[in-house]
Design a protein around this motif. Structure first.
Motif, PDB file in Angstrom:
ATOM      1  N   GLY A  79      39.427  59.805  53.212  1.00 29.76           N
ATOM      2  CA  GLY A  79      39.657  58.371  53.200  1.00 29.76           C
ATOM      3  C   GLY A  79      40.301  57.923  51.905  1.00 29.76           C
ATOM      4  N   TYR A  80      41.158  56.903  51.971  1.00 29.35           N
ATOM      5  CA  TYR A  80      41.844  56.418  50.777  1.00 29.35           C
ATOM      6  C   TYR A  80      42.355  54.995  51.021  1.00 29.35           C
ATOM      7  CZ  TYR A  80      45.903  57.839  53.557  1.00 29.35           C
ATOM      8  OH  TYR A  80      46.809  57.988  54.559  1.00 29.35           O
ATOM      9  N   PHE A  81      42.512  54.236  49.927  1.00 34.72           N
ATOM     10  CA  PHE A  81      43.108  52.906  49.996  1.00 34.72           C
ATOM     11  C   PHE A  81      44.629  53.036  50.056  1.00 34.72           C
ATOM     12  CE2 PHE A  81      39.006  51.706  48.063  1.00 34.72           C
ATOM     13  CZ  PHE A  81      38.652  50.671  48.903  1.00 34.72           C
ATOM     14  N   THR A  82      45.259  52.104  50.730  1.00 34.17           N
ATOM     15  CA  THR A  82      46.721  52.133  50.835  1.00 34.17           C
ATOM     16  C   THR A  82      47.409  51.680  49.548  1.00 34.17           C
ATOM     17  OG1 THR A  82      46.669  49.912  51.803  1.00 34.17           O
ATOM     18  CG2 THR A  82      46.670  51.783  53.335  1.00 34.17           C
ATOM     19  N   GLN A  83      46.630  51.110  48.612  1.00 37.41           N
ATOM     20  CA  GLN A  83      47.164  50.727  47.303  1.00 37.41           C
ATOM     21  C   GLN A  83      46.053  50.892  46.290  1.00 37.41           C
ATOM     22  OE1 GLN A  83      48.075  46.810  49.069  1.00 37.41           O
ATOM     23  NE2 GLN A  83      47.072  45.900  47.259  1.00 37.41           N
ATOM     24  N   ASP A  84      46.439  51.104  45.043  1.00 34.99           N
ATOM     25  CA  ASP A  84      45.419  51.415  44.033  1.00 34.99           C
ATOM     26  C   ASP A  84      44.780  50.182  43.432  1.00 34.99           C
ATOM     27  OD1 ASP A  84      47.593  50.495  42.676  1.00 34.99           O
ATOM     28  OD2 ASP A  84      47.762  52.177  41.292  1.00 34.99           O
ATOM     29  N   SER A  85      45.384  48.996  43.585  1.00 35.60           N
ATOM     30  CA  SER A  85      44.807  47.770  43.029  1.00 35.60           C
ATOM     31  C   SER A  85      45.146  46.595  43.932  1.00 35.60           C
ATOM     32  CB  SER A  85      45.329  47.517  41.611  1.00 35.60           C
ATOM     33  OG  SER A  85      46.740  47.356  41.631  1.00 35.60           O
ATOM     34  N   ALA A  86      44.346  45.535  43.823  1.00 40.42           N
ATOM     35  CA  ALA A  86      44.549  44.347  44.653  1.00 40.42           C
ATOM     36  C   ALA A  86      43.969  43.137  43.956  1.00 40.42           C
ATOM     37  CB  ALA A  86      43.892  44.530  46.023  1.00 40.42           C
ATOM     38  N   LYS A  87      44.553  41.964  44.255  1.00 31.44           N
ATOM     39  CA  LYS A  87      44.034  40.721  43.708  1.00 31.44           C
ATOM     40  C   LYS A  87      42.735  40.338  44.409  1.00 31.44           C
ATOM     41  CE  LYS A  87      48.659  38.913  42.720  1.00 31.44           C
ATOM     42  NZ  LYS A  87      49.636  37.829  42.997  1.00 31.44           N
ATOM     43  N   LEU A  88      42.053  39.399  43.822  1.00 30.55           N
ATOM     44  CA  LEU A  88      40.796  38.933  44.393  1.00 30.55           C
ATOM     45  C   LEU A  88      41.043  38.292  45.762  1.00 30.55           C
ATOM     46  CD1 LEU A  88      37.833  38.871  43.327  1.00 30.55           C
ATOM     47  CD2 LEU A  88      38.195  36.451  42.818  1.00 30.55           C
ATOM     48  N   GLY A  89      40.410  38.826  46.791  1.00 29.06           N
ATOM     49  CA  GLY A  89      40.568  38.306  48.143  1.00 29.06           C
ATOM     50  C   GLY A  89      41.792  38.804  48.869  1.00 29.06           C
ATOM     51  N   GLU A  90      42.597  39.671  48.225  1.00 30.11           N
ATOM     52  CA  GLU A  90      43.813  40.173  48.866  1.00 30.11           C
ATOM     53  C   GLU A  90      43.460  41.166  49.974  1.00 30.11           C
ATOM     54  OE1 GLU A  90      47.897  42.649  47.693  1.00 30.11           O
ATOM     55  OE2 GLU A  90      46.503  41.934  46.134  1.00 30.11           O
ATOM     56  N   ARG A  91      44.225  41.161  51.038  1.00 29.16           N
ATOM     57  CA  ARG A  91      44.035  42.065  52.175  1.00 29.16           C
ATOM     58  C   ARG A  91      44.599  43.444  51.816  1.00 29.16           C
ATOM     59  NH1 ARG A  91      44.246  41.222  58.103  1.00 29.16           N
ATOM     60  NH2 ARG A  91      45.268  42.981  59.106  1.00 29.16           N
ATOM     61  N   VAL A  92      43.760  44.480  51.947  1.00 25.35           N
ATOM     62  CA  VAL A  92      44.180  45.825  51.614  1.00 25.35           C
ATOM     63  C   VAL A  92      43.624  46.781  52.672  1.00 25.35           C
ATOM     64  CG1 VAL A  92      42.181  46.211  50.118  1.00 25.35           C
ATOM     65  CG2 VAL A  92      44.234  47.577  49.794  1.00 25.35           C
ATOM     66  N   GLY A  93      44.358  47.840  52.971  1.00 23.83           N
ATOM     67  CA  GLY A  93      43.954  48.779  54.009  1.00 23.83           C
ATOM     68  C   GLY A  93      43.248  49.997  53.445  1.00 23.83           C
ATOM     69  N   PHE A  94      42.261  50.510  54.205  1.00 23.79           N
ATOM     70  CA  PHE A  94      41.569  51.756  53.882  1.00 23.79           C
ATOM     71  C   PHE A  94      41.751  52.684  55.075  1.00 23.79           C
ATOM     72  CE2 PHE A  94      38.049  54.718  53.845  1.00 23.79           C
ATOM     73  CZ  PHE A  94      37.952  55.092  52.509  1.00 23.79           C
ATOM     74  N   VAL A  95      42.370  53.845  54.847  1.00 24.65           N
ATOM     75  CA  VAL A  95      42.672  54.798  55.914  1.00 24.65           C
ATOM     76  C   VAL A  95      41.541  55.812  55.998  1.00 24.65           C
ATOM     77  CG1 VAL A  95      44.306  56.501  56.794  1.00 24.65           C
ATOM     78  CG2 VAL A  95      45.136  54.488  55.554  1.00 24.65           C
ATOM     79  N   LEU A  96      41.001  55.981  57.216  1.00 19.50           N
ATOM     80  CA  LEU A  96      39.941  56.959  57.458  1.00 19.50           C
ATOM     81  C   LEU A  96      40.455  57.962  58.483  1.00 19.50           C
ATOM     82  CD1 LEU A  96      37.024  57.963  57.148  1.00 19.50           C
ATOM     83  CD2 LEU A  96      36.354  56.357  58.956  1.00 19.50           C
ATOM     84  N   LYS A  97      40.380  59.293  58.116  1.00 13.22           N
ATOM     85  CA  LYS A  97      40.847  60.346  59.013  1.00 13.22           C
ATOM     86  C   LYS A  97      39.751  61.370  59.221  1.00 13.22           C
ATOM     87  CE  LYS A  97      45.788  60.091  57.822  1.00 13.22           C
ATOM     88  NZ  LYS A  97      46.970  60.871  57.340  1.00 13.22           N
TER      89      LYS A  97
END
Length: 298
Positions: free
Chosen positions: A26-44
Motif C-alpha cells: 500500500g502507498y499514497f499517490t503523493q507524498d504530501s497534501a494540504k489540510l483537508g486535501e483529497r489524496v489517494g491510497f492504493v491497496l494491492k
C-alpha cells in the motif's frame, strides 16, 4: 522429539507457507497534501486463485484520516495468481507533520481469518504558510458588511392575511359587477361561435339546398335562441315560435327552410337565413342590455 512435536512442527510450517501466499502492499499517490486535501491510497494484494480475500470498507477506522470514497477494480488472474487493487480517497485533518497509514487485507478460511497489513505509508502535511510573522498586519476596511436577517414569517403572514381580507371585501362589494362582466363575456363568446358557424352553414345551404343542411341550420338557430331566452325553441313548431316572438316574418323564414326538410323542395334560402340571423342578433343584444339592467337595479 515425539510424534506430537513433529505434528505441531509440520502444522506450523504449513501455516507459515500458507501465510506467505498472500502479498499486500500500500502507498499514497503523493507524498504530501494540504489540510483537508483529497489524496489517494492504493491497496494491492496478490494471492492464489482459490484463496478468498476481502479489503476493508467504510466501516474500517482510517483515523486520523477521513475516508471520502473507495474505488475498486476488476480482479486479474494469471497463472493461478489473482491480483486485486483498490484506491481509497482520504483527507487529512490532523495538524501533525506526518501521518502514517497501514491497511489490512483479510484472508477468509472456513473457520477463521488471517489479517495481512501493508507497510506504513507516510503522508506529510503541506503547510500553506511557511511561517507566521511575529506581528500581524491587518488590512483596513471600513466598508460595512450586510448582516443576514432571519425571515419574518409573522410579518409575511400578517401581510398575506391583509391582502386576502382586502380582496374578500372587494369581491363582496363588486360581486354583482364581476358576475355581470362574466355573463357578458360568456354571451359574447357564444355569439362569436354562433355567428361563425351560422354564416358557414347558411352559405353552404344557399349553394346546395338539401334536407341535412336545412335541418342543421334550423337546429343551430333554435338552440342559440333557446340559450338566450330559456324558452323551449327546439320543441316548438314554426308557428309557435312566430307566436311567441310575435313576428309572422319568422314563420315565413322558417317555413321556407322547413319545405326543404319535409318536402324536399329546392328554394332560395338567402333571404330566410339573413332574416333569422337578424332575429338572433337582436335577441343577443337584448340579452346584453338585460344583464346590464340587472346589475344597475341591484
Amino acid at each position: 522429539m515425539g510424534k506430537i512435536g513433529i505434528f505441531f512442527t509440520l502444522l506450523i510450517l504449513a501455516f507459515q507457507a500458507s501465510a506467505q501466499q498472500v502479498e499486500v502492499s500500500g502507498y499514497f499517490t503523493q507524498d504530501s497534501a494540504k489540510l483537508g486535501e483529497r489524496v489517494g491510497f492504493v491497496l494491492k494484494a496478490k494471492y492464489p486463485e482459490a484463496t478468498h480475500v476481502i479489503f476493508p470498507d467504510s466501516a474500517y477506522d482510517f483515523s486520523p484520516l477521513v475516508l471520502l470514497e473507495k474505488k475498486t477494480f476488476i480482479s486479474n488472474t494469471q497463472d493461478g495468481i489473482t491480483t486485486d487493487s483498490a484506491v481509497y480517497f482520504l483527507s487529512n485533518f490532523s495538524l501533525d507533520p506526518s501521518v502514517f497509514l497501514a491497511l489490512p487485507v483479510y484472508e477468509l478460511s472456513r473457520y477463521d481469518s488471517i489479517t495481512y497489513f501493508t507497510n506504513e505509508a507516510e503522508l506529510k502535511l503541506k503547510l500553506t504558510l511557511d511561517s507566521i510573522p511575529e506581528q500581524l498586519v491587518f488590512q483596513e476596511n471600513n466598508v460595512y458588511q450586510p448582516l443576514e436577517r432571519s425571515f419574518n414569517w409573522l410579518l409575511i403572514g400578517l401581510i398575506a392575511g391583509a391582502v386576502i381580507f382586502i380582496f374578500g371585501i372587494l369581491a363582496f362589494v363588486f360581486a354583482d359587477r364581476i358576475k355581470a362582466i362574466f355573463k357578458k363575456n360568456r354571451e359574447k363568446i357564444r355569439w362569436i361561435q354562433f355567428e361563425r358557424k351560422w354564416k358557414k352553414l347558411a352559405n353552404l345551404l344557399s349553394q346546395n339546398p338539401n334536407q341535412e343542411l336545412a335541418d342543421e341550420v334550423i337546429g343551430l338557430w333554435k338552440g342559440y335562441l333557446e340559450s338566450l331566452t330559456d324558452q323551449p325553441f327546439q320543441e316548438w313548431t314554426s308557428s309557435e315560435i312566430a307566436d311567441a316572438l310575435d313576428d309572422r316574418e319568422i314563420f315565413k323564414a322558417l317555413r321556407s327552410i322547413d319545405m326543404i326538410i319535409y318536402a324536399g323542395r329546392e328554394a332560395k334560402t338567402e333571404e330566410a337565413t339573413s332574416y333569422l340571423f337578424g332575429i338572433a342578433k337582436a335577441t343577443y343584444l337584448n340579452k346584453l342590455n338585460q344583464i346590464g339592467h340587472e346589475r344597475a337595479t341591484r
